[in-house]
Design an enzyme around this catalytic site. Sequence first.
Site, PDB file in Angstrom:
ATOM      1  N   GLU A  44       0.890  -1.171   0.000  1.00 45.73           N
ATOM      2  CA  GLU A  44       0.000   0.000   0.000  1.00 45.73           C
ATOM      3  C   GLU A  44       0.918   1.208   0.000  1.00 45.73           C
ATOM      4  OE1 GLU A  44      -3.184  -0.070  -0.198  1.00 45.73           O
ATOM      5  OE2 GLU A  44      -3.811  -2.038   0.518  1.00 45.73           O
TER       6      GLU A  44
ATOM      7  N   CYS B 235      -2.298   9.450   2.271  1.00 47.00           N
ATOM      8  CA  CYS B 235      -1.978   8.729   1.028  1.00 47.00           C
ATOM      9  C   CYS B 235      -3.052   8.974  -0.020  1.00 47.00           C
ATOM     10  CB  CYS B 235      -1.806   7.244   1.293  1.00 47.00           C
ATOM     11  SG  CYS B 235      -3.185   6.510   2.171  1.00 47.00           S
TER      12      CYS B 235
HETATM   13  P1  NDP Z   1       8.250   4.871   4.631  1.00 46.91           P
HETATM   14  O1  NDP Z   1       8.254   4.131   3.349  1.00 46.91           O
HETATM   15  O2  NDP Z   1       9.384   5.752   4.943  1.00 46.91           O
HETATM   16  O3  NDP Z   1       8.157   3.841   5.873  1.00 46.91           O
HETATM   17  C1  NDP Z   1       7.098   2.926   6.002  1.00 46.91           C
HETATM   18  C2  NDP Z   1       7.492   1.863   7.005  1.00 46.91           C
HETATM   19  O4  NDP Z   1       8.529   1.049   6.458  1.00 46.91           O
HETATM   20  C3  NDP Z   1       8.053   2.402   8.326  1.00 46.91           C
HETATM   21  O5  NDP Z   1       7.611   1.602   9.382  1.00 46.91           O
HETATM   22  C4  NDP Z   1       9.539   2.285   8.107  1.00 46.91           C
HETATM   23  O6  NDP Z   1      10.249   2.231   9.314  1.00 46.91           O
HETATM   24  C5  NDP Z   1       9.617   0.965   7.382  1.00 46.91           C
HETATM   25  N1  NDP Z   1      10.851   0.744   6.645  1.00 46.91           N
HETATM   26  C6  NDP Z   1      11.777   1.650   6.222  1.00 46.91           C
HETATM   27  N2  NDP Z   1      12.766   1.025   5.534  1.00 46.91           N
HETATM   28  C7  NDP Z   1      12.453  -0.295   5.511  1.00 46.91           C
HETATM   29  C8  NDP Z   1      13.073  -1.448   4.936  1.00 46.91           C
HETATM   30  N3  NDP Z   1      14.206  -1.377   4.251  1.00 46.91           N
HETATM   31  N4  NDP Z   1      12.464  -2.638   5.097  1.00 46.91           N
HETATM   32  C9  NDP Z   1      11.294  -2.748   5.770  1.00 46.91           C
HETATM   33  N5  NDP Z   1      10.672  -1.686   6.341  1.00 46.91           N
HETATM   34  C10 NDP Z   1      11.241  -0.473   6.206  1.00 46.91           C
HETATM   35  O7  NDP Z   1       6.862   5.618   4.665  1.00 46.91           O
HETATM   36  P2  NDP Z   1       6.333   6.686   5.697  1.00 46.91           P
HETATM   37  O8  NDP Z   1       6.323   6.108   7.082  1.00 46.91           O
HETATM   38  O9  NDP Z   1       7.070   7.971   5.474  1.00 46.91           O
HETATM   39  O10 NDP Z   1       4.813   6.841   5.239  1.00 46.91           O
HETATM   40  C11 NDP Z   1       4.400   7.740   4.271  1.00 46.91           C
HETATM   41  C12 NDP Z   1       4.117   7.038   2.980  1.00 46.91           C
HETATM   42  O11 NDP Z   1       3.114   6.050   3.198  1.00 46.91           O
HETATM   43  C13 NDP Z   1       3.534   7.951   1.911  1.00 46.91           C
HETATM   44  O12 NDP Z   1       4.124   7.682   0.661  1.00 46.91           O
HETATM   45  C14 NDP Z   1       2.058   7.569   1.884  1.00 46.91           C
HETATM   46  O13 NDP Z   1       1.438   7.854   0.669  1.00 46.91           O
HETATM   47  C15 NDP Z   1       2.126   6.118   2.181  1.00 46.91           C
HETATM   48  N6  NDP Z   1       0.854   5.642   2.688  1.00 46.91           N
HETATM   49  C16 NDP Z   1       0.120   4.805   1.898  1.00 46.91           C
HETATM   50  C17 NDP Z   1      -1.110   4.366   2.325  1.00 46.91           C
HETATM   51  C18 NDP Z   1      -1.900   3.400   1.506  1.00 46.91           C
HETATM   52  O14 NDP Z   1      -2.778   2.743   2.074  1.00 46.91           O
HETATM   53  N7  NDP Z   1      -1.663   3.247   0.228  1.00 46.91           N
HETATM   54  C19 NDP Z   1      -1.677   4.802   3.605  1.00 46.91           C
HETATM   55  C20 NDP Z   1      -0.822   5.649   4.357  1.00 46.91           C
HETATM   56  C21 NDP Z   1       0.404   6.052   3.891  1.00 46.91           C
HETATM   57  P3  NDP Z   1      10.892   3.589   9.914  1.00 46.91           P
HETATM   58  O15 NDP Z   1       9.801   4.603   9.985  1.00 46.91           O
HETATM   59  O16 NDP Z   1      11.330   3.151  11.241  1.00 46.91           O
HETATM   60  O17 NDP Z   1      11.990   3.985   8.962  1.00 46.91           O
END
Ligand code: NDP
Length: 499
Positions: free
Chosen positions: A238, A272
Amino acid sequence: MTTTEARATTFESLNPRSGDVVGTHPVHTADDVRAVVERARDEAAWWGGLSFDERERHLQTWKGAMTRRVAQLADLMHAETGKPHGDAMLECALAIDHLSWAASHAENVLKRRKVPSGLVMANQAAYVEYRPLGVVGVIGPWNYPVFTPMGSIAYALAAGNAVVFKPSEYTPGVAEWLARTFLESVGRPVLQVVTGYGETGAALCAAGVGKVAFTGSTATGKKVMAACAETLTPVIIEAGGKDALLVDHDADLEAAADAALWGACANAGQTCTGVERIYVHERVYDDFLAELVDKAKDLRAYDGPDSPIGPITMPGQLDVIRRHIQDALDRGGRALIGGADAVGERFVQPTILVDVPEDSLAVQEETFGPTMTVARVRDMDEAVERTNATRYGLASTVFSKERGMELASRIRSGMTAVNGVITFAGVPSLPFGGVGDSGFGRIHGPDGLKEFTYAKAIARQRFKPLLALTSFSRTEKAESQLAQLITVLHGRGTTIPKP
Ligand code: NDP
């Protein structure tokens, strides 16, 4: 992550309004994550062995506990993300409603059902049932720290799986609150949380779970998918969006402007499925814009308990928003509200941009701030064409009295709201997810329940076959009878009556 952080065993979540420490949490290592997943396997065996009714009772108990303490949860969300209390309450209410729906519909969607076996295999009774995957890993973002991960957690649990949840490093307290209330309600840690940075999420991908449900940016989604490929772990992605709102010439302009402003600026634009682009029929462009600007002119983001717009949760996002606005202005765009100065140290003011070229950053890339571009189109065909000219395909909005459903069907996005905004997210029976760079797989609704299962097919022989086909004792006569039967059934190339 810096070297110091890499060695740290704990990290702090901070209040984005003040920088105050909200809580201290462990940085779970790969070994820790593996141990938690092992524990979750035992929980999955117990939980998966319960009946649908028993699981529903446990989940409804948890729902009750969450509901009674929702103000506490909203306070925590407010502290960790900065979002207004009202927005936090709305998010919790929707998540609770989804939990209830998933719990009460799981049996109906997933239980064993008989399906037609067809004329060729008429001696078989055919069944399909949806079995849990075991342990599901959920990786969540910070922007909707309850609603978004609960879209996976609630549906995975209702389908009979144990869950290990890795929240964003910005919202670990909210995740721990969810796991704590679950444990208090159910008495067993079927939902567990691991905290830390991206490495902890990567460790979860490698820990041998049955599926990873990832919500976050497209860039991280690709890394998650690559990591999961190593162990053939299936994934749901997502990811981000660049959602458009279309305004037809017969639309209710007041309602469309209201929806556009809220869709673009609620949660400081960190949604999002937020509105980032607006395409308006030329016959109503000026009137719509006047309405939008009038509504937006007094909307301010500030540090106060009654502020309708909170701060930008992740400091790094401020640069992205500034860059998108500046690029639009440098390329001939104009700011009718906000503009280059709208981006402050923590807060971003609503920004309405017009005359922005379609290939600029503000139209093509996810901005994730309270900004929107508004463009005039000659007709709704052009509006649909421009809407679809993006690598993303998460959601969309259409305002039209006559053509809402038709236009909705023509937009390449996983979800569309007609004459409302983001309304699909609150309907538990509707699937939620995107296409293209917005990802794949679905949470919510029957599709969301099935997403956390595997389809199990069972064919049970009711009587000996008239034609013994699956045996080395098969005769030439049986083969010729099969050929005749197939010719009768399918030779004319027309549809045969459904059994
Ligand atoms: P990120 O992609 O930065 O992080 C998402 C999650 O992935 C966090 O828990 C992060 O941990 C973790 N993560 C980071 N690197 C890795 C890795 N290499 N392997 C596994 N997990 C990892 O997104 P954001 O938290 O900044 O969220 C915003 C984004 O989410 C926007 O693009 C938004 O559009 C999208 N979004 C999409 C939705 C949907 O349903 N389609 C709903 C809500 C948001 P950590 O934070 O600790 O780095």
